[in-house]
Design a protein around this motif. Structure first.
Motif, short mmCIF file in Angstrom:
data_model
loop_
_atom_site.label_atom_id
_atom_site.label_comp_id
_atom_site.label_asym_id
_atom_site.label_seq_id
_atom_site.Cartn_x
_atom_site.Cartn_y
_atom_site.Cartn_z
N ALA A 505 0.79 -1.21 -0.05
CA ALA A 505 0.04 -0.22 -0.17
C ALA A 505 0.89 1.25 0.03
O ALA A 505 0.55 2.31 -0.56
CB ALA A 505 -0.94 0.06 1.25
N ASP A 506 1.99 1.18 0.68
CA ASP A 506 2.90 2.18 0.66
C ASP A 506 3.47 2.75 -0.63
O ASP A 506 3.77 4.00 -1.03
CB ASP A 506 4.04 2.12 1.52
N ARG A 507 3.50 1.71 -1.64
CA ARG A 507 3.58 1.98 -2.96
C ARG A 507 2.67 2.66 -3.88
O ARG A 507 2.79 2.19 -5.22
CB ARG A 507 4.62 0.75 -3.38
N GLY A 508 1.47 2.66 -3.25
CA GLY A 508 0.36 3.01 -4.22
C GLY A 508 -0.58 2.11 -4.66
O GLY A 508 -1.51 2.33 -5.34
N LEU A 509 -0.46 0.87 -4.13
CA LEU A 509 -1.31 -0.34 -4.41
C LEU A 509 -2.49 -0.21 -3.73
O LEU A 509 -2.52 -0.02 -2.41
CB LEU A 509 -0.49 -1.58 -4.40
N VAL A 510 -3.58 -0.78 -4.27
CA VAL A 510 -4.66 -1.20 -3.54
C VAL A 510 -4.75 -2.47 -3.36
O VAL A 510 -4.33 -3.47 -4.41
CB VAL A 510 -5.98 -0.67 -4.51
N VAL A 511 -4.80 -3.04 -2.15
CA VAL A 511 -4.56 -4.47 -1.89
C VAL A 511 -6.00 -4.96 -1.40
O VAL A 511 -6.80 -4.40 -0.48
CB VAL A 511 -3.61 -4.54 -0.68
N ALA A 512 -6.48 -5.91 -2.15
CA ALA A 512 -7.92 -6.38 -2.00
C ALA A 512 -7.84 -7.86 -1.67
O ALA A 512 -7.03 -8.46 -2.39
CB ALA A 512 -8.75 -5.88 -3.19
N VAL A 513 -8.83 -8.31 -0.99
CA VAL A 513 -9.06 -9.84 -0.60
C VAL A 513 -10.41 -10.17 -1.07
O VAL A 513 -11.49 -9.55 -0.62
CB VAL A 513 -8.59 -10.04 0.85
N ALA A 514 -10.75 -11.33 -2.12
CA ALA A 514 -11.90 -11.68 -2.60
C ALA A 514 -12.40 -12.83 -1.78
O ALA A 514 -11.77 -13.83 -1.71
CB ALA A 514 -11.98 -11.92 -3.98
N HIS A 515 -13.35 -12.46 -0.99
CA HIS A 515 -13.87 -13.72 0.00
C HIS A 515 -14.89 -14.65 -0.78
O HIS A 515 -15.95 -14.57 -0.68
CB HIS A 515 -14.35 -13.16 1.14
N VAL A 516 -14.24 -15.39 -1.56
CA VAL A 516 -15.29 -16.22 -2.69
C VAL A 516 -15.66 -17.27 -2.08
O VAL A 516 -15.37 -17.74 -1.04
CB VAL A 516 -14.38 -16.47 -4.19
N ARG A 517 -16.77 -17.94 -2.68
CA ARG A 517 -17.42 -19.17 -2.46
C ARG A 517 -16.44 -20.06 -2.31
O ARG A 517 -15.60 -20.34 -3.38
CB ARG A 517 -18.63 -19.56 -3.17
N GLY A 518 -16.66 -21.12 -1.53
CA GLY A 518 -15.85 -22.23 -1.20
C GLY A 518 -14.65 -21.95 0.25
O GLY A 518 -14.20 -22.65 0.69
N GLY A 519 -14.87 -20.56 0.50
CA GLY A 519 -14.26 -20.21 1.71
C GLY A 519 -15.29 -20.28 2.91
O GLY A 519 -16.61 -20.80 2.59
N GLY A 520 -15.21 -20.01 4.12
CA GLY A 520 -16.19 -19.97 5.09
C GLY A 520 -16.38 -18.60 5.70
O GLY A 520 -17.07 -18.59 6.76
N GLU A 521 -16.25 -17.55 5.10
CA GLU A 521 -16.39 -16.25 5.61
C GLU A 521 -17.86 -16.09 5.77
O GLU A 521 -18.35 -15.16 6.64
CB GLU A 521 -15.95 -15.11 4.84
N MET A 522 -18.89 -16.53 4.84
CA MET A 522 -20.14 -16.29 5.03
C MET A 522 -20.81 -17.59 5.59
O MET A 522 -22.13 -17.40 5.42
CB MET A 522 -20.63 -15.80 3.76
N GLY A 523 -20.21 -18.45 6.14
CA GLY A 523 -20.71 -19.55 6.77
C GLY A 523 -20.79 -21.02 5.96
O GLY A 523 -19.99 -21.03 4.90
N ARG A 524 -21.13 -22.11 6.65
CA ARG A 524 -21.24 -23.22 5.95
C ARG A 524 -21.68 -23.31 4.73
O ARG A 524 -21.16 -24.19 3.81
CB ARG A 524 -21.79 -24.20 6.81
N ASP A 525 -22.47 -22.79 4.32
CA ASP A 525 -23.44 -22.81 3.04
C ASP A 525 -22.50 -22.07 2.16
O ASP A 525 -22.44 -22.42 0.95
CB ASP A 525 -24.83 -22.09 3.25
N TRP A 526 -21.75 -21.14 2.42
CA TRP A 526 -20.74 -20.44 1.30
C TRP A 526 -19.66 -21.35 1.13
O TRP A 526 -19.18 -21.55 -0.14
CB TRP A 526 -20.05 -19.19 2.35
#
Length: 714
Positions: A505-526
Motif C-alpha cells: 500500500a505504501d507503494r500506491g497499490l490497492v490491496v484487496a481480498v476476494a472472499h469467494v465461495r468455497g471459503g467460510g467467511e459467510m458460513g457453512r453454506d458459503w
C-alpha cells in the motif's frame, strides 16, 4: 539439485532461451471421455530430464528478473518475517493462578520479542501481591514475584490439561506417530505418569484427578477413539470410551468449564455427534446427547445445569437452543433461543456462570455477542449485545476464557489496519480494557484506510471484498492493485494487519481480498456452494470482484494483478482461463493447477479433507466432468493471457512441483501473448519454508514491475 531463489540474481547472457519441454502425447480415457496430455512426464520430479528442465526454468527466471535486483533486496528487508501471524497473549487467570506464556530462545533466555510458539509456560499465584489481583503486566525477561516455570520450552507441546485442583499438569508432546503424554506433579516437579504414547493432543482430567482421558490415533493419524487411563497403570489396560468407525469423521474432547462433564465430539464434513460423560464417575459410560445427525453440524456446550446447542444446516441458517442435561433423545426437548438472520452464522458458544458468549459471523466478518444469564441460570434474550469497536473490518475472536465464575470476557481484535490486540470486556459494565497490542514500530497506521466492498457474481450472489489502501489513493481508475483469493476448505481469510500488505500500500497499490465461495467467511453454506460440483462459483466470484474494483474506480483495468497460493493458485489460474483480459499479471504459489491428473493418480496420497473438497473423479462421472471443465492446465485457450510468475517447491506435500511446471509449459504452448511483455516464469526451490521470504520478495518485485509501480525511495 535445484538451486534456491537468490536474494540477488546473477546477471545472465541475454541469449538464455525460453524452456520448452518436449511434448509427449499421452491418452487418458475416463468415463468415456478421452483427453490427450503432453507434459505428464514432468510428474516424475526425480528423473534427470525433469531436474534438467526445472534447472532451465530457474535460469530463465533469473534472466528475466535480473533487472529487479534492487527492488527485490528492498522488499526482502521489508517482508522477512513480517506476515507471520502474531501469537499474542496475556496472563490468564484460572484456579487462583495467573498462567503466563513467555517468549524464550532455545536455551531458555528471553528474546525480548513478541510471543511466539517458542515460549515457556509459567504461573504465579493471584494472591501473592495486590498488583496480581488484576491482570499483571508482564515484561519480557522480568519474572514476577513468586513466578514458577512449568514448561521451559513449549515448541513441541501440542496439548495441555490441568487437574481440577491445579496440582497436576498433563502435556502432549509431538512425536513420531502421535503424541507422548506426560503427567507432572506441579508441587514437586515429579513425573507421575508417561505410559500413553501415539495419542492425539486432546487431554482432560477426571474430577478426582486419578484418571485422564485422551484420543487415540489410527494408522492414518485420525483420532478414532477416546480412551481413559488411570494414572500409574500401563496404557495397555486403558479402556475405550467412544470409537468412531466412520473414516470421514474425527473425535475431539474437552472438559466443561465447571469441570463436571467431559464432552466428546465427532465431526465430519457430513455428520456430527456429541457424547457426555460425568467426570464425578470417570469409569461410567459416555451418553450420546445428540444422536448422529447427517447434513447438520452441531456444537454442544455444557452450561452448568443445562446444555446449549448450535445447529447449522448445510443449506444455511443456524439456531442456538437450550436443552436439559437429561435430554438423550437427540435434543428432542431443545427450545430455540436465537435464530441467525440472513448473512449470519453462529460458530461457537461458550457458557459461564453469569453469561454466554457467542462466536458469530455477520457480513463476512467474525464477531462476539454477549448473552447475560439471570439468577436462575436462564438467559436474558432482551439484553443480547454485540462487542463493537466501530471498525469497518474489525474481526473479533474469543480468546482464552477458562474460568466458570469469571465476570470478564477476553477476545482478540484484528483488522487490516489494527494491530493484533488482546482485550477484556467487563460484562456487567461494558467497559473494555486493552491487555496487550502487537507493536508496529515505524508504521503510521493513520496513513491507511480499509473498506468492505460487495461485488455481484454471475448468479447474483453478493461477494465480500476487504480492501486496504493509502488515504491519498484516488478512486479515478488509475491506481495499480492486487486481488488475493483462497476460497477452499471452508477457510475464512479474516482481516488482520500484515506489514507486507502495508508495504505494498505504501507503494500506491490497492490491496484487496476476494472472499469467494468455497471459503467460510459467510458460513457453512458459503463453503458448500464453492466445492465439488459447485466449484465454478469460486471463479465467477473472483472475476466479479476484479470487475468491481475496476468499475468502482479503485484499480486501473490494465494494472490489476492476481495472487493466490495452493488452492488459491487454482482460483487465480482458473479465473484467468475464464477472463484473461481482467488481469495484467498473476502470481501463483505452489498452485493446484493440474488437479484432475493429481486426483486420478493413485500414487498421490491425498487427505480425507481433500477428497471431500474436490471429489473423486475416478468414481464419480459428474465430478470428473466438472474438474475437466475447470482444471487450469487442461483449459488454456489460444488467446492473450496475463503475465505469470509461478513458484513451487520440491518438498511441498500438498501440491506437486510438476503441477506448476505442466501449467507453465501449457501456457507457453497455447497463449498468444507477447512473451517479452507478458512473460510466463517458473521458480522452483528445494524447500518452500526455508525460501519463503525470498520467494515472496521475488514474486512481489516481479508483480510490481509488471504493474508499472515505481520503486519507493528510502
Amino acid at each position: 539439485m535445484i538451486a534456491p531463489a537468490a536474494a540477488a540474481p546473477r546477471a545472465l547472457d541475454r541469449t538464455v532461451a525460453t524452456p520448452l519441454p518436449t511434448r509427449r502425447s499421452a491418452s487418458r480415457t475416463v468415463h468415456g471421455d478421452t483427453a490427450v496430455t503432453s507434459y505428464g512426464w514432468l510428474r516424475d520430479q526425480h528423473s534427470p530430464e525433469t531436474v534438467a528442465h526445472l534447472i532451465a526454468e530457474n535460469a530463465y527466471t533469473d534472466h528475466r528478473t535480473a533487472h529487479l535486483d534492487g527492488r527485490r533486496s528492498t522488499l526482502l528487508q521489508e517482508l522477512t518475517g513480517s506476515d507471520r501471524d502474531v501469537d499474542l497473549s496475556a496472563p490468564v487467570h484460572s484456579g487462583g493462578w495467573w498462567y503466563i506464556d513467555r517468549p524464550t530462545t532455545a536455551g531458555g533466555g528471553s528474546t525480548g520479542a513478541d510471543l511466539s510458539s517458542d515460549a515457556s509456560l509459567s504461573r504465579v499465584r493471584a494472591t501473592v501481591a495486590p498488583e496480581l489481583r488484576t491482570v499483571p503486566v508482564v515484561r519480557d525477561g522480568v519474572p514476577l514475584e513468586g513466578e514458577e516455570v512449568l514448561i521451559v520450552d513449549r515448541r513441541m507441546v501440542v496439548g495441555l490439561a490441568l487437574s481440577t485442583d491445579h496440582d497436576l499438569l498433563a502435556r502432549a508432546d509431538a512425536s513420531v506417530g502421535g503424541c507422548d503424554i506426560t503427567v507432572v506433579d506441579l508441587s514437586t516437579g515429579e513425573v507421575v505418569d508417561r505410559a500413553v504414547q501415539q495419542a492425539g493432543p486432546d487431554l482432560a482430567f477426571s474430577r478426582d484427578s486419578r484418571w485422564i482421558f485422551y484420543t487415540q490415533l489410527d494408522d492414518i493419524g485420525r483420532r478414532h477413539q477416546v480412551r481413559r487411563h488411570r494414572l500409574g497403570t500401563p496404557a495397555a489396560a486403558d479402556e475405550i470410551v467412544v470409537v468412531e468407525s466412520d473414516h470421514w469423521a474425527e473425535l475431539s474432547l474437552a472438559r466443561s468449564r465447571d469441570t463436571s462433564a467431559l464432552l466428546i465430539s465427532s465431526v465430519s464434513t457430513t455428520a456430527s455427534e456429541t457424547w457426555l460423560l460425568d467426570l464425578d464417575d470417570p469409569t461410567g459410560a459416555a451418553v450420546s446427547v445428540t444422536g448422529r445427525h447427517h447434513g447438520v453440524h452441531q456444537v454442544i456446550e455444557h452450561a452448568g445445569d443445562r446444555l446449549l446447542a448450535i445447529r447449522q444446516g448445510e443449506v444455511g441458517g443456524s439456531v442456538l437452543s437450550v436443552a436439559p442435561l437429561t435430554d438423550t433423545e437427540g435434543l428432542a426437548d431443545a427450545i430455540p433461543l436465537l435464530t441467525a438472520a440472513e448473512g449470519e452464522q453462529f460458530d461457537a458458544v461458550e457458557a459461564f456462570e453469569g453469561f454466554v458468549a457467542l462466536q458469530v459471523r455477520s457480513g463476512g466478518l467474525p464477531g462476539v455477542w454477549i448473552l447475560p444469564r439471570l439468577t436462575d441460570g436462564s438467559f436474558d434474550i432482551a439484553a443480547l449485545r454485540a462487542v463493537d469497536h466501530g471498525g469497518e473490518l474489525d474481526a473479533l475472536h474469543l480468546d482464552a476464557n477458562p474460568s466458570w465464575s469469571q465476570r470478564t470476557l477476553r477476545y482478540r481484535l484484528d483488522s487490516l489496519r489494527t494491530p493484533a490486540t488482546i482485550a477484556q470486556l467487563d460484562v456487567a459494565t461494558g467497559e473494555t480494557e486493552v491487555l496487550r497490542r502487537a507493536a508496529t514500530p515505524g508504521i503510521d497506521l493513520g496513513r491507511y484506510l480499509e473498506r468492505r466492498l460487495w461485488a455481484t457474481s454471475a448468479d447474483g450472489t453478493r461477494v465480500p471484498i476487504s480492501l486496504l489502501a493509502r488515504h491519498d489513493v484516488a478512486t479515478d481508475g488509475t491506481a495499480p492493485g492486487i486481488l488475493y483469493g483462497e476460497g477452499a476448505f471452508g477457510t475464512s481469510n479474516d482481516p488482520r494487519l500484515l506489514p507486507g500488505a502495508l508495504a505494498l500500500a505504501d507503494r500506491g497499490l490497492v490491496v484487496a481480498v476476494a472472499h469467494v465461495r468455497g471459503g467460510g467467511e459467510m458460513g457453512r453454506d458459503w463453503h458448500r456452494r464453492g466445492r465439488l460440483l459447485h466449484k465454478a462459483n469460486s471463479f465467477d466470484d473472483f472475476v466479479a470482484c476484479a470487475e468491481h474494483l475496476v468499475s468502482q474506480g479503485w484499480v486501473a483495468q490494465d494494472r490489476l494483478g492476481a495472487l493466490g497460493q495452493g488452492s488459491g493458485g487454482l482460483l487465480v489460474a482458473a479465473s484467468a482461463n475464464r477472463a484473461p483480459d481482467r488481469f495484467r499479471a498473476i502470481v501463483a504459489g505452489a498452485p493446484l493447477v493440474d488437479p484432475l491428473e493429481t486426483l486420478l493418480d493413485p500414487e498421490v496420497m491425498l487427505t480425507l479433507e481433500e477428497w471431500a473438497e474436490w471429489g473423486d473423479p475416478a468414481g464419480d462421472e459428474q465430478i470428473y466432468r466438472r474438474l475437466r471443465s475447470y482444471s487450469p492446465a487442461e483449459n488454456i485457450r489460444a488467446t492473450e493471457y496475463p503475465a505469470v510468475f509461478a513458484w513451487t517447491s520440491l518438498d511441498h506435500q500438498e501440491v506437486l512441483a510438476a503441477e506448476a511446471a505442466i501449467w507453465v509449459a501449457a501456457l507457453r504452448a497455447r497463449a498468444t501473448s507477447d512473451p517479452q511483455e507478458r512473460p510466463v516464469l517458473l521458480r522452483c526451490v528445494p524447500t518452500a519454508a526455508a525460501d519463503a521470504s525470498a520467494l515472496q520478495a521475488e514474486s512481489m518485485a516481479w508483480l510490481l514491475d509488471q504493474l508499472e509501480v515505481p520503486e519507493v525511495s528510502h
